[in-house]
Design a protein around this motif. Structure first.
Motif, short mmCIF file in Angstrom:
data_model
loop_
_atom_site.label_atom_id
_atom_site.label_comp_id
_atom_site.label_asym_id
_atom_site.label_seq_id
_atom_site.Cartn_x
_atom_site.Cartn_y
_atom_site.Cartn_z
N THR A 1 0.19 5.43 0.25
CA THR A 1 -0.82 6.64 0.58
C THR A 1 -0.07 7.90 -0.02
O THR A 1 1.10 7.92 0.09
N PRO B 1 0.71 -1.21 0.07
CA PRO B 1 -0.03 0.00 0.10
C PRO B 1 0.81 1.18 0.10
O PRO B 1 1.80 1.54 0.87
N GLU C 1 -8.26 2.21 -5.18
CA GLU C 1 -9.15 1.80 -4.02
C GLU C 1 -10.46 1.01 -4.41
O GLU C 1 -10.91 0.33 -3.63
N VAL D 1 -5.15 5.98 -1.32
CA VAL D 1 -4.24 4.80 -0.97
C VAL D 1 -4.21 4.08 -2.26
O VAL D 1 -5.51 3.59 -2.72
#
Length: 85
Positions: free
Chosen positions: A17, A15, A56, A32
């Motif tokens: 961000t 992940p 997402e 994200v």
């Protein structure tokens, strides 16, 4: 009526961000993405890894660093930073 569950985690993904800020209208938002690293021996016989992003909603997208668009005004004058502490 409840919404169906999201796509869930992408196996092997990392992940990432990002915080986006529009240089036109001042909108700030965070998103994200799942960074997926893989090698394709057919496309690249040297076996260098390739990176792709999944948003997402589970859709494959271009790099958020190259293709950011403000959701409020549609401007492409968007700065991208890492999230704060």
């Amino acid at each position: 009526m409840s919404e169906p569950p999201g796509p869930g985690p992408v196996p092997g993904a990392v992940p990432e961000t990002f915080v986006f800020a529009c240089g036109r209208c001042g909108e700030v938002w965070e998103a994200v993405f799942q960074a997926v690293f893989f090698t394709d021996p057919v496309a690249d016989p040297d076996l260098r890894s390739t990176q792709e992003y999944v948003d997402e909603a589970g859709r494959a997208v271009r790099s958020p660093l190259a293709d950011a668009v403000c959701p409020r005004c549609g401007s492409r004058r968007v700065r991208i930073t890492a999230p704060g502490p």
